[in-house]
Structure formats: structure tokens, C-alpha cells
Design a protein around this motif. Structure first.
Motif, PDB file in Angstrom:
ATOM      1  N   UNK A 169       0.866  -1.169   0.000  1.00 35.93           N
ATOM      2  CA  UNK A 169       0.000   0.000   0.000  1.00 35.93           C
ATOM      3  C   UNK A 169       0.908   1.227   0.000  1.00 35.93           C
ATOM      4  N   UNK A 170       0.756   2.085  -1.004  1.00 36.74           N
ATOM      5  CA  UNK A 170       1.589   3.279  -1.105  1.00 36.74           C
ATOM      6  C   UNK A 170       0.918   4.464  -0.426  1.00 36.74           C
ATOM      7  N   UNK A 171       1.657   5.076   0.481  1.00 37.33           N
ATOM      8  CA  UNK A 171       1.223   6.309   1.127  1.00 37.33           C
ATOM      9  C   UNK A 171       2.013   7.436   0.466  1.00 37.33           C
ATOM     10  N   UNK A 172       1.292   8.270  -0.307  1.00 34.77           N
ATOM     11  CA  UNK A 172       1.937   9.232  -1.194  1.00 34.77           C
ATOM     12  C   UNK A 172       1.776  10.657  -0.711  1.00 34.77           C
TER      13      UNK A 172
ATOM     14  N   UNK B  98      -1.787  10.571  -6.558  1.00 35.16           N
ATOM     15  CA  UNK B  98      -2.598   9.391  -6.869  1.00 35.16           C
ATOM     16  C   UNK B  98      -3.676   9.726  -7.900  1.00 35.16           C
ATOM     17  N   UNK B  99      -3.923   8.830  -8.848  1.00 31.42           N
ATOM     18  CA  UNK B  99      -4.870   9.125  -9.919  1.00 31.42           C
ATOM     19  C   UNK B  99      -6.334   8.934  -9.547  1.00 31.42           C
TER      20      UNK B  99
ATOM     21  N   UNK C 217      -4.432  13.021   4.911  1.00 35.77           N
ATOM     22  CA  UNK C 217      -4.267  13.578   6.245  1.00 35.77           C
ATOM     23  C   UNK C 217      -3.176  14.639   6.176  1.00 35.77           C
ATOM     24  N   UNK C 218      -3.414  15.742   6.845  1.00 38.68           N
ATOM     25  CA  UNK C 218      -2.414  16.799   6.951  1.00 38.68           C
ATOM     26  C   UNK C 218      -1.731  16.643   8.305  1.00 38.68           C
ATOM     27  N   UNK C 219      -0.427  16.861   8.334  1.00 39.79           N
ATOM     28  CA  UNK C 219       0.303  16.725   9.591  1.00 39.79           C
ATOM     29  C   UNK C 219       1.381  17.794   9.685  1.00 39.79           C
TER      30      UNK C 219
ATOM     31  N   UNK D 129      -1.502  10.768   1.442  1.00 41.00           N
ATOM     32  CA  UNK D 129      -2.778  10.250   0.971  1.00 41.00           C
ATOM     33  C   UNK D 129      -2.622   8.838   0.437  1.00 41.00           C
ATOM     34  N   UNK D 130      -3.768   8.169   0.355  1.00 43.50           N
ATOM     35  CA  UNK D 130      -3.822   6.822  -0.222  1.00 43.50           C
ATOM     36  C   UNK D 130      -5.150   6.701  -0.954  1.00 43.50           C
ATOM     37  N   UNK D 131      -5.222   5.744  -1.856  1.00 36.73           N
ATOM     38  CA  UNK D 131      -6.492   5.497  -2.536  1.00 36.73           C
ATOM     39  C   UNK D 131      -7.537   5.121  -1.484  1.00 36.73           C
ATOM     40  N   UNK D 132      -8.750   5.620  -1.667  1.00 44.18           N
ATOM     41  CA  UNK D 132      -9.775   5.381  -0.636  1.00 44.18           C
ATOM     42  C   UNK D 132     -10.203   3.921  -0.538  1.00 44.18           C
ATOM     43  N   UNK D 133      -9.867   3.115  -1.541  1.00 44.71           N
ATOM     44  CA  UNK D 133     -10.209   1.695  -1.483  1.00 44.71           C
ATOM     45  C   UNK D 133      -8.979   0.797  -1.260  1.00 44.71           C
ATOM     46  N   UNK D 134      -7.871   1.387  -0.812  1.00 47.88           N
ATOM     47  CA  UNK D 134      -6.627   0.631  -0.656  1.00 47.88           C
ATOM     48  C   UNK D 134      -6.686  -0.386   0.476  1.00 47.88           C
TER      49      UNK D 134
END
Length: 183
Positions: free
Chosen positions: A83-86, A91-92, A98-100, A110-115
Motif C-alpha cells: 500500500x503506497x502512502x503518497x 494518486x490518480x 491527512x495533513x500533519x 494520501x492513499x487510494x480510498x479503497x486501498x
């Protein structure tokens, strides 16, 4: 001063230290020298896999960019997905983010919402844990989708910066192969 766990002294020796980068007083730990050596890189992945406790994960989550390298190799070794956290905007498809806070401002992951879905067992992987800001944001993002995150793996820990303890406080057990102090 470098603190070396005996079985990982060989890996620590492969990590180059660059003084005063990116600014005076910083001792930059350059993992690229370890990655250039095939035997050291393979040993790193094997030892990260050995550090896992409990059930095999469903997914290995890696943070951009060096975390992708270690997460992909580890997932291959374990036979699970990646799972890539970009960074934001990379992401397309539909994504969650999440902002930090950082020392000098803010960033986003961010990550794909269905990851991943509720109950997914995920291990977070990155090359280094320092202050813990990125790792904690990653855990929060994954848990926000219902994932179970109880372990994080790192090649390097900079314990004086407190990130590993912050993860423990959040209920995530960090494992690092090598620790470097600020000296």
C-alpha cells in the motif's frame, strides 16, 4: 556515537553519514549506500521480515519515497500486498488524505480510498524514524479506514528525536535495525 545491535553492525557500516546536510549541525544518514550493495539490501529485507511479530500482515504500507523500496521488497518476501502512502496530488483515483505538522510547516499523506478496509492487518515500513510525524500521520490515516496497525519497521532509528516513543504511545510497536545518536 552509534549504538549497534550486534547482528546489525554490518548494516550500520553500510550507511554513510554526511555531516552538515541539509544544514549545519545535522548528521544525515544516507541509506542509499546500503541500498547499492545487493547483499546488504537483501540482509536488510530478511532482518525486517524477522522483526515482525505475530500474524502475517495483509499489506505492507510504505511512505514516499524510500519507504516504497523497503515496503515492496518486504511485501515480496512475505507474499503480501503493498500500500503506497503518497504525497498529496500524486494518486490518480479517489483518495483520502491527512495533513500533519512538520518542523517548518505542514505536509500531507494520501492513499487510494479503497486501498484497505476495516480489519486489514497492516505493517508500516520506512527507511528511518526521526521525530515520528510522518509515521504517526500514516498510522492515523490507515486507522481512519479501519485498519489494524500495531507494528512499524524501520532500517534506522534516531532515538534522541523521540519518534519511536511517540509510536509506542500511539499503540504501535516500532522495530529498527540500527540506531544512530546525534554524535
Amino acid at each position: 556515537m552509534t549504538k549497534l545491535a550486534e547482528p546489525n553492525a554490518d548494516l550500520a557500516e553500510m550507511i554513510r553519514t554526511i555531516p552538515d546536510h541539509p544544514k549545519p549541525g545535522i548528521m544525515f544518514r544516507d541509506i542509499s549506500t546500503l541500498m547499492l550493495d545487493g547483499g546488504s539490501f537483501a540482509a536488510t529485507i530478511d532482518r525486517l521480515a524477522e522483526a515482525l511479530e505475530g500474524d502475517a500482515p495483509d499489506l505492507i504500507a510504505g511512505t514516499e519515497a524510500r519507504g516504497f523500496v523497503f515496503a515492496s521488497a518486504l511485501a515480496y518476501r512475505l507474499g503480501c500486498g503493498v500500500l503506497m502512502l503518497r504525497k498529496a496530488g500524486k494518486l490518480p483515483g479517489p483518495s483520502v488524505r491527512i495533513e500533519y505538522a512538520l518542523e517548518y510547516g505542514t505536509d500531507m499523506l494520501e492513499m487510494h480510498d479503497d486501498a484497505c478496509g476495516p480489519g486489514a492487518n497492516i505493517v508500516l515500513v520506512d527507511d528511518l524514524i526521526a521525530t515520528g510525524g510522518t509515521a504517526l500521520a500514516a498510522v492515523e490515516l490507515l486507522r481512519g479506514r479501519g485498519a489494524h496497525v500495531s507494528q512499524a519497521l524501520f532500517v534506522i532509528d534516531l532515538p534522541e528525536l523521540g519518534g519511536a516513543q511517540k509510536l509506542r504511545d500511539a499503540g504501535v510497536e516500532p522495530h529498527a535495525l540500527v540506531e544512530f545518536s546525534d554524535d
